[in-house]
Design a protein around this motif. Structure first.
Motif, PDB file in Angstrom:
ATOM      1  N   PRO A 221       0.916  -1.350  -0.004  1.00  0.00           N
ATOM      2  CA  PRO A 221       0.043   0.024  -0.080  1.00  0.00           C
ATOM      3  C   PRO A 221       0.929   1.333  -0.124  1.00  0.00           C
ATOM      4  N   ASP A 222       1.976   1.225   0.600  1.00  0.00           N
ATOM      5  CA  ASP A 222       3.030   2.279   0.599  1.00  0.00           C
ATOM      6  C   ASP A 222       3.666   2.731  -1.034  1.00  0.00           C
ATOM      7  N   THR A 223       4.009   1.456  -1.807  1.00  0.00           N
ATOM      8  CA  THR A 223       4.342   1.890  -2.840  1.00  0.00           C
ATOM      9  C   THR A 223       3.516   1.785  -4.179  1.00  0.00           C
ATOM     10  N   ALA A 224       2.345   1.269  -3.879  1.00  0.00           N
ATOM     11  CA  ALA A 224       1.244   1.262  -5.016  1.00  0.00           C
ATOM     12  C   ALA A 224       0.901   2.466  -5.507  1.00  0.00           C
ATOM     13  N   THR A 225       1.218   2.691  -6.816  1.00  0.00           N
ATOM     14  CA  THR A 225       0.850   4.118  -7.450  1.00  0.00           C
ATOM     15  C   THR A 225      -0.212   3.810  -8.633  1.00  0.00           C
ATOM     16  N   ALA A 226      -1.214   4.477  -8.332  1.00  0.00           N
ATOM     17  CA  ALA A 226      -2.250   4.632  -9.676  1.00  0.00           C
ATOM     18  C   ALA A 226      -1.882   5.858 -10.418  1.00  0.00           C
ATOM     19  N   TRP A 227      -2.058   5.944 -11.629  1.00  0.00           N
ATOM     20  CA  TRP A 227      -1.666   7.136 -12.557  1.00  0.00           C
ATOM     21  C   TRP A 227      -3.057   7.923 -12.991  1.00  0.00           C
ATOM     22  N   GLU A 228      -3.067   9.024 -13.380  1.00  0.00           N
ATOM     23  CA  GLU A 228      -3.973   9.602 -14.109  1.00  0.00           C
ATOM     24  C   GLU A 228      -3.398  10.536 -15.130  1.00  0.00           C
ATOM     25  N   PHE A 229      -4.171  10.704 -16.335  1.00  0.00           N
ATOM     26  CA  PHE A 229      -3.485  11.908 -17.231  1.00  0.00           C
ATOM     27  C   PHE A 229      -3.782  13.223 -16.681  1.00  0.00           C
ATOM     28  N   ASN A 230      -2.642  13.824 -16.654  1.00  0.00           N
ATOM     29  CA  ASN A 230      -2.781  15.345 -15.837  1.00  0.00           C
ATOM     30  C   ASN A 230      -3.812  16.221 -16.508  1.00  0.00           C
ATOM     31  N   PRO A 231      -4.583  16.522 -15.293  1.00  0.00           N
ATOM     32  CA  PRO A 231      -5.635  17.474 -15.959  1.00  0.00           C
ATOM     33  C   PRO A 231      -5.178  18.845 -16.461  1.00  0.00           C
ATOM     34  N   ASP A 232      -4.014  19.268 -15.490  1.00  0.00           N
ATOM     35  CA  ASP A 232      -3.320  20.542 -16.040  1.00  0.00           C
ATOM     36  C   ASP A 232      -2.815  20.645 -17.386  1.00  0.00           C
ATOM     37  N   TYR A 233      -2.253  19.405 -17.801  1.00  0.00           N
ATOM     38  CA  TYR A 233      -1.548  19.333 -19.163  1.00  0.00           C
ATOM     39  C   TYR A 233      -2.892  19.225 -20.206  1.00  0.00           C
ATOM     40  N   GLN A 234      -4.126  18.388 -19.963  1.00  0.00           N
ATOM     41  CA  GLN A 234      -5.034  18.439 -20.619  1.00  0.00           C
ATOM     42  C   GLN A 234      -5.682  19.627 -21.040  1.00  0.00           C
ATOM     43  N   ARG A 235      -5.673  20.643 -19.986  1.00  0.00           N
ATOM     44  CA  ARG A 235      -5.997  21.987 -20.257  1.00  0.00           C
ATOM     45  C   ARG A 235      -5.086  22.738 -21.252  1.00  0.00           C
ATOM     46  N   LEU A 236      -3.787  22.247 -20.920  1.00  0.00           N
ATOM     47  CA  LEU A 236      -2.980  23.168 -22.061  1.00  0.00           C
ATOM     48  C   LEU A 236      -3.366  22.654 -23.397  1.00  0.00           C
ATOM     49  N   VAL A 237      -3.303  21.341 -23.619  1.00  0.00           N
ATOM     50  CA  VAL A 237      -3.888  20.930 -25.005  1.00  0.00           C
ATOM     51  C   VAL A 237      -5.125  21.571 -25.398  1.00  0.00           C
ATOM     52  N   MET A 238      -6.151  21.492 -24.617  1.00  0.00           N
ATOM     53  CA  MET A 238      -7.329  22.377 -25.032  1.00  0.00           C
ATOM     54  C   MET A 238      -7.181  23.747 -25.370  1.00  0.00           C
ATOM     55  N   ALA A 239      -6.248  24.464 -24.425  1.00  0.00           N
ATOM     56  CA  ALA A 239      -6.018  25.887 -24.816  1.00  0.00           C
ATOM     57  C   ALA A 239      -5.318  26.256 -26.208  1.00  0.00           C
ATOM     58  N   TRP A 240      -4.531  25.190 -26.324  1.00  0.00           N
ATOM     59  CA  TRP A 240      -3.642  25.303 -27.853  1.00  0.00           C
ATOM     60  C   TRP A 240      -4.698  25.123 -28.857  1.00  0.00           C
ATOM     61  N   ARG A 241      -5.601  24.104 -28.776  1.00  0.00           N
ATOM     62  CA  ARG A 241      -6.654  23.887 -29.966  1.00  0.00           C
ATOM     63  C   ARG A 241      -7.681  25.040 -29.861  1.00  0.00           C
ATOM     64  N   GLN A 242      -7.930  25.748 -28.801  1.00  0.00           N
ATOM     65  CA  GLN A 242      -8.745  26.883 -28.774  1.00  0.00           C
ATOM     66  C   GLN A 242      -8.241  27.991 -29.460  1.00  0.00           C
ATOM     67  N   VAL A 243      -6.761  28.401 -29.304  1.00  0.00           N
ATOM     68  CA  VAL A 243      -6.300  29.444 -29.647  1.00  0.00           C
ATOM     69  C   VAL A 243      -5.581  29.493 -31.141  1.00  0.00           C
ATOM     70  N   LEU A 244      -5.287  28.426 -31.427  1.00  0.00           N
ATOM     71  CA  LEU A 244      -4.583  28.248 -32.755  1.00  0.00           C
ATOM     72  C   LEU A 244      -5.704  28.570 -33.919  1.00  0.00           C
ATOM     73  N   PRO A 245      -6.770  28.276 -33.961  1.00  0.00           N
ATOM     74  CA  PRO A 245      -7.827  28.490 -35.038  1.00  0.00           C
ATOM     75  C   PRO A 245      -7.970  30.020 -35.310  1.00  0.00           C
ATOM     76  N   GLU A 246      -8.006  30.503 -33.849  1.00  0.00           N
ATOM     77  CA  GLU A 246      -8.244  31.980 -33.782  1.00  0.00           C
ATOM     78  C   GLU A 246      -7.255  32.892 -34.462  1.00  0.00           C
ATOM     79  N   LEU A 247      -5.836  32.212 -34.097  1.00  0.00           N
ATOM     80  CA  LEU A 247      -4.836  33.168 -34.611  1.00  0.00           C
ATOM     81  C   LEU A 247      -4.793  32.802 -36.096  1.00  0.00           C
ATOM     82  N   ASP A 248      -5.172  31.619 -36.410  1.00  0.00           N
ATOM     83  CA  ASP A 248      -4.961  31.582 -38.020  1.00  0.00           C
ATOM     84  C   ASP A 248      -6.022  32.592 -38.692  1.00  0.00           C
ATOM     85  N   ARG A 249      -7.168  32.513 -38.042  1.00  0.00           N
ATOM     86  CA  ARG A 249      -8.198  33.345 -38.566  1.00  0.00           C
ATOM     87  C   ARG A 249      -7.715  34.880 -38.813  1.00  0.00           C
ATOM     88  N   LEU A 250      -7.128  35.080 -37.772  1.00  0.00           N
ATOM     89  CA  LEU A 250      -6.858  36.621 -37.843  1.00  0.00           C
ATOM     90  C   LEU A 250      -5.550  36.781 -38.671  1.00  0.00           C
TER      91      LEU A 250
END
Length: 126
Positions: free
Chosen positions: A28-57
């Motif tokens: 129980p002390d060494t067992a570790t479960a992992w999850e995809f980092n929600p902060d990293y996922q927010r950066l992925v989503m920010a990139w996907r939101q910003v890039l089309p707007e910058l391309d449009r401008l």
């Protein structure tokens, strides 16, 4: 013109979390479960939101700039000044685009893709 920095990569199908460094039967002390980092996922989503707007401008400004440069549209002495102004706007927009995308890319490079979680443990405010 600048090249865009590397984009943060979303979770890929079949991607697995990092393997545990310890061998043997997990306790129980060494067992570790992992999850995809929600902060990293927010950066992925920010990139996907910003890039089309910058391309449009960029596309809108480039279209206006090329029309203004054409003597078929405007053949007046003052047109040169407006073309120069639009050229400066294009440069500023290019620098702005580079700053935004570099900021997201740098933050993603400093953010781990996977974070450890305690299996079955309650999370505050989730």
């Amino acid at each position: 013109m600048f090249a865009d920095p590397p984009a943060p990569q979303p979770l890929q199908p079949g991607e697995t979390p990092p393997s545990s460094a310890t061998a043997g039967i997990p306790s129980p002390d060494t067992a570790t479960a992992w999850e995809f980092n929600p902060d990293y996922q927010r950066l992925v989503m920010a990139w996907r939101q910003v890039l089309p707007e910058l391309d449009r401008l960029t596309g809108s400004l480039d279209r206006a700039y090329h029309l203004a440069k054409s003597k078929d549209v405007w053949d007046a002495p003052v047109s040169g000044r407006y073309v120069e102004d639009m050229g400066e706007w294009r440069t500023r927009l290019s620098l702005y685009r580079q700053a935004i995308l570099t900021s997201i890319s740098d933050q993603a490079a400093d953010t781990p893709r996977w974070v450890p979680t305690n299996a079955g443990a309650p999370h505050a405010f989730s």
